[in-house]
Scaffold this motif. Structure first.
Motif, PDB file in Angstrom:
ATOM      1  N   ARG A 245       0.850  -1.191   0.000  1.00  0.00           N
ATOM      2  CA  ARG A 245       0.000   0.000   0.000  1.00  0.00           C
ATOM      3  C   ARG A 245       0.881   1.234   0.000  1.00  0.00           C
ATOM      4  O   ARG A 245       1.783   1.351   0.822  1.00  0.00           O
ATOM      5  CB  ARG A 245      -0.891   0.036   1.247  1.00  0.00           C
TER       6      ARG A 245
ATOM      7  N   PRO B 263       0.273   5.013   0.554  1.00  0.00           N
ATOM      8  CA  PRO B 263      -0.743   6.011   0.892  1.00  0.00           C
ATOM      9  C   PRO B 263      -0.555   7.331   0.139  1.00  0.00           C
ATOM     10  O   PRO B 263      -1.509   8.072  -0.053  1.00  0.00           O
ATOM     11  CB  PRO B 263      -0.545   6.239   2.401  1.00  0.00           C
TER      12      PRO B 263
ATOM     13  N   CYS C  22      -2.713   7.487  -2.847  1.00  0.00           N
ATOM     14  CA  CYS C  22      -4.140   7.288  -2.614  1.00  0.00           C
ATOM     15  C   CYS C  22      -4.893   8.587  -2.832  1.00  0.00           C
ATOM     16  O   CYS C  22      -4.468   9.654  -2.385  1.00  0.00           O
ATOM     17  CB  CYS C  22      -4.338   6.795  -1.187  1.00  0.00           C
TER      18      CYS C  22
ATOM     19  N   CYS D  68     -11.529   0.828  -2.411  1.00  0.00           N
ATOM     20  CA  CYS D  68     -10.952  -0.343  -1.720  1.00  0.00           C
ATOM     21  C   CYS D  68     -11.699  -0.618  -0.422  1.00  0.00           C
ATOM     22  O   CYS D  68     -11.950  -1.777  -0.060  1.00  0.00           O
ATOM     23  CB  CYS D  68      -9.472  -0.113  -1.438  1.00  0.00           C
TER      24      CYS D  68
ATOM     25  N   CYS E 160      -6.880  -8.367   7.039  1.00  0.00           N
ATOM     26  CA  CYS E 160      -6.764  -8.520   5.577  1.00  0.00           C
ATOM     27  C   CYS E 160      -6.576  -9.994   5.228  1.00  0.00           C
ATOM     28  O   CYS E 160      -5.741 -10.675   5.807  1.00  0.00           O
ATOM     29  CB  CYS E 160      -5.573  -7.717   5.068  1.00  0.00           C
TER      30      CYS E 160
ATOM     31  N   CYS F 158      -9.054  -5.261  -3.649  1.00  0.00           N
ATOM     32  CA  CYS F 158      -8.813  -3.818  -3.521  1.00  0.00           C
ATOM     33  C   CYS F 158      -7.902  -3.320  -4.629  1.00  0.00           C
ATOM     34  O   CYS F 158      -8.052  -2.198  -5.119  1.00  0.00           O
ATOM     35  CB  CYS F 158      -8.229  -3.498  -2.146  1.00  0.00           C
TER      36      CYS F 158
ATOM     37  N   CYS G  12      -8.696  -0.268  -7.306  1.00  0.00           N
ATOM     38  CA  CYS G  12      -7.938   0.968  -7.050  1.00  0.00           C
ATOM     39  C   CYS G  12      -7.701   1.706  -8.366  1.00  0.00           C
ATOM     40  O   CYS G  12      -7.221   1.114  -9.328  1.00  0.00           O
ATOM     41  CB  CYS G  12      -6.600   0.642  -6.384  1.00  0.00           C
TER      42      CYS G  12
ATOM     43  N   LEU H  28      -2.412   0.739  -4.487  1.00  0.00           N
ATOM     44  CA  LEU H  28      -2.454  -0.666  -4.085  1.00  0.00           C
ATOM     45  C   LEU H  28      -1.869  -1.517  -5.203  1.00  0.00           C
ATOM     46  O   LEU H  28      -2.210  -1.335  -6.377  1.00  0.00           O
ATOM     47  CB  LEU H  28      -3.895  -1.100  -3.805  1.00  0.00           C
TER      48      LEU H  28
END
Lengths: 574, 160
Positions: free
Chosen positions: A141, A143, A146, A152, A189, A195, A199, A204
């Motif tokens: 991931r 961030p 994002c 997700c 998870c 996800c 995305c 991701l």
């Protein structure tokens, strides 16, 4: 029916549907970011705004229902400016590293910036600074990439019923994270990777093991073997811009040899083996009054899900390893013996439609004597990437056959790639095991298709057997809750983590819509229709491996090599 | 004052739904001083809500903290009047000196830091509250001295 005017044209729409749905049907493209087909709208991103006559503000078409006589304009200067500004603002808090991004060329945000003609950074502000989460063996991931569209989060919660991630914090400090902002590896998870599929950016991605595999291939002291899952050959072509639903099995095998793999094995072979063991296990449970309904165990996302959220069903889980791990055990056991190679000198690679398989191969019980049965798992996407890297054009390959002893398969094993396929294969063999006769009509239509929950009741030897198939863990939750509440007409349940099964797995080519998934599914059914060996127990090499090595299904040797155990996980906390 | 305990609090909300989440979290924080991992998990089990969801909701509001309060709990007012009078500098100093972000606690559990939107004492701006006691017209230097005083007291106590 409702009549609307769109950009001067008159179109018809159904009462209650959204403007976006109506426009889509008419072939009018409206860009979206947070929208997810089949889920209620959130209206978060505002990309889909349109101008409606009489409305002072722009209206998000994804959440606004159609109304009689509505006059809609989809690309007025005001609309275009709003959309451009949204993308500009998203870009103002986005890294400038498209060239190095895993999504380069496949990114929704990049495409929007291109479509909107944005070639200059307009806004400069403080950028989110947060380290990548590399804790998971399956999913990375980032961030900083994002854009907080929430797709997700919705996938994880509303479709999969896992809720490992959510919006944390508020306002400009908000981010997507796990409970207590820990790593994915200590969260709930299940590594399904759905996800990643939804995305829109590079936030991701799967944890890639391409470098490790390249290094292994270059090592002269290692024998590198590869296995490929049933659902890979019907999707790999998409990585080469071939339309969905084309089976490239032979070409893929040839391409794998070009990459330098010493042996190419077909996981559908061990899927056949799974059926032999699992059907026998089911028959035994029914005969001896064992725990029922028996639940399939080939989908590793589902296994972790069960260990976390439904530990009371652990005795119901089939003890069979997944086909990947059965193959892994046979490679480092039977095959190593046969070839007289030290298992430690074999590098066992598998190509899977799945990110959870990356987690599965690292489970401690899958590494007897500290030698992993499967060393590296690549997704379909990573295999595509490797082929591009090595300059191998899939389309120009000539068909080749997989290697003995694990290259032969029935079409039943191949059906594992679609939701319902394990059940169909199992019923075919269970019927034979219990009656000594072949099922008259091998095709079980009720178990086919993309529906999230399917059921059949069949009679074998006067015994009524209830079988259910669910895909998508949210659907699994619904069914298991029914069983918990006392439903007792089911003896066997197939559960696949991903909606539709492995053909829609988290490791599959990006950008597939429902139509593409259906085409992939049909490709598997076509194989089943056209080929000769359609039941697992007629796979010649299955018979041979039992004669030479495993003795019979559920034998002592089978149990040692092909079966496993599960443990309750305290997953809810972190 | 003795803690009521998470279980007792949950028992007072026998058939609560997700709409009771915030009141329950408030009661637990009131009782325990913060929301522990265990508390969030137990609330999740009680309300049938995922831990990530509870953490998401709790982090939306400034009032919830996830680390126990320090022996000296420093609350810095960031309301308009205090801001105009320089509470930003006071906060910066405290963050630097204690190596803390608001919401955190030092590893020796001595100091914890929190910001609030307004204490309603604007005439005394900028205001800091430590363990319920107000400090008026505070400056970075003044707060630094106060922190040092507490530290000295602690080390003398430890020696004695």
């Amino acid at each position: 029916m409702i009549t609307l005017e769109v950009d001067g044209r008159t179109i018809e729409a159904k009462t209650g549907e959204t403007i976006l749905t109506a426009l889509k049907r008419e072939g009018i493209h409206v860009p979206t970011l947070c929208h997810m087909e089949g889920l209620p709208p959130t209206g978060a991103c505002r990309m889909c705004v349109v101008d409606i006559e009489g409305s002072p503000n722009l209206v998000p078409s994804c959440s606004q229902p159609v109304a009689e006589g509505m006059k809609i304009r989809t690309s007025t200067p005001r609309v275009l400016e709003a959309r451009r500004t949204i993308v500009q603002l998203l870009l103002s808090n986005h890294p400038n590293d498209c060239l190095y991004c895993t999504r380069n060329g496949k990114c929704d945000l990049q495409k929007l910036a291109q479509d909107m003609g944005l070639h200059q950074r307009l806004y400069r502000g403080t950028k989110t600074s947060k380290p990548m989460d590399v804790s998971s063996p399956a999913i990375y991931r980032d961030p900083e990439k994002c854009i907080l569209c929430g797709r997700c989060v919705r996938m994880c919660e509303e479709i999969q019923g896992v809720s490992a991630i959510d919006f944390i914090g508020r306002g400009s400090r908000a981010f997507i994270g796990t409970a207590f902002d820990g790593g994915l590896n200590v969260s709930t998870c299940v590594n399904c990777g759905q996800c990643i599929l939804v995305c829109p950016t590079g936030a991701l991605s799967e944890r890639s093991y391409v470098s490790e595999v390249i290094a292994a291939l270059a090592d002269p002291d290692k024998m590198v073997v590869v296995q490929h899952a049933p659902a890979v050959s019907v999707t790999l072509a998409e990585e080469f811009d071939i339309k969905p639903g084309v089976d490239v099995d032979g070409k893929m095998v040839a391409a794998m040899r070009r990459l330098g793999f010493d042996r190419v094995f077909d996981t559908s072979f061990s899927a056949d083996l799974t059926i032999m063991e699992e059907a026998s296990e089911l028959a035994q449970r029914i005969k001896t009054g064992g725990v029922l309904p028996m639940l399939t165990s080939c989908s590793p996302g589902w296994i972790k899900f069960a260990e976390q959220f439904y530990p009371d069903f652990i005795p119901n889980l089939s003890t069979c390893k997944s086909p990947q791990q059965m193959m892994g055990a046979l490679i480092k056991g039977f095959f190593a013996d046969r070839e007289k190679i030290d298992p430690a000198n074999i590098v066992s690679v598998s190509v899977m439609p799945c990110t959870a398989k990356k987690f599965e191969c690292g489970r401690p019980e899958m590494s007897p004597n500290n030698v992993a049965d499967v060393d590296y798992v690549l997704t379909t996407r990573e295999l595509g990437q490797m082929l591009h890297m090595y300059g191998i054009d899939l389309a120009t390959m000539h068909d080749e056959q997989a290697d003995t002893p694990f290259g032969e398969r029935s079409t039943a094993g191949k059906l594992f790639g679609a939701s319902g396929g394990v059940m169909e294969a199992a019923v075919r063999t269970a019927y034979f095991l219990l009656t000594g006769k072949e099922l008259e009509n091998l095709k079980l239509q009720a178990l086919r298709g993309l529906k999230g929950a399917k059921e059949i009741h069949i009679e074998i030897n006067g015994l009524e057997i209830g079988a259910a198939v669910v895909s998508g863990l949210g659907n699994a939750r619904k069914l298991l809750d029914q069983v918990r509440a006392g439903r007792d007409d089911l003896q066997f349940i197939e559960i696949m983590t991903c909606p539709g099964g492995c053909i829609n797995g988290g490791g599959q080519p990006l950008g597939a819509d429902l139509k593409a998934v259906r085409a992939r599914m049909k490709a598997l059914y076509k194989i089943d229709r056209e080929e000769h060996t359609r039941v697992s127990h007629k796979n010649k090499w299955i018979t041979r491996i039992y004669d030479e090595y495993l003795e019979h299904p559920l034998s002592h040797m089978s149990h040692r090599m092909l079966h496993t155990h599960y443990e309750k996980r305290d997953g809810l906390a972190l | 004052m003795a803690e009521t305990g998470i279980e007792t609090i949950l028992q007072e909300h026998p058939s609560a739904g997700r709409d009771s989440l915030i009141p329950i979290l408030q009661e637990i924080q009131e009782d325990q001083g913060y929301l522990s991992t265990e508390a969030v998990t137990r609330v999740g089990e009680h309300l049938n809500l995922p831990a990530s969801k509870i953490y998401g909701v709790a982090t939306f509001y400034n009032q919830f903290r996830f680390q126990p309060k320090g022996k000296y709990h420093i609350t810095i007012c960031r309301g308009t009047a205090c801001h105009v009078k320089g509470s930003g500098n006071v906060l910066d100093m405290a963050m630097k000196r204690l190596k803390l972000e608001p919401g955190q606690t030092t590893r020796d559990r001595l100091f914890s830091l929190e910001t609030v939107a307004c204490m309603g004492a604007c005439g005394l701006a900028p205001v800091v509250n430590i363990n319920g006691e107000f400090y008026a017209k505070i400056t970075p230097q003044k707060l630094a001295r106060i922190i040092e005083q507490f530290r000295e007291e602690e080390s003398t106590n430890a020696e004695g």
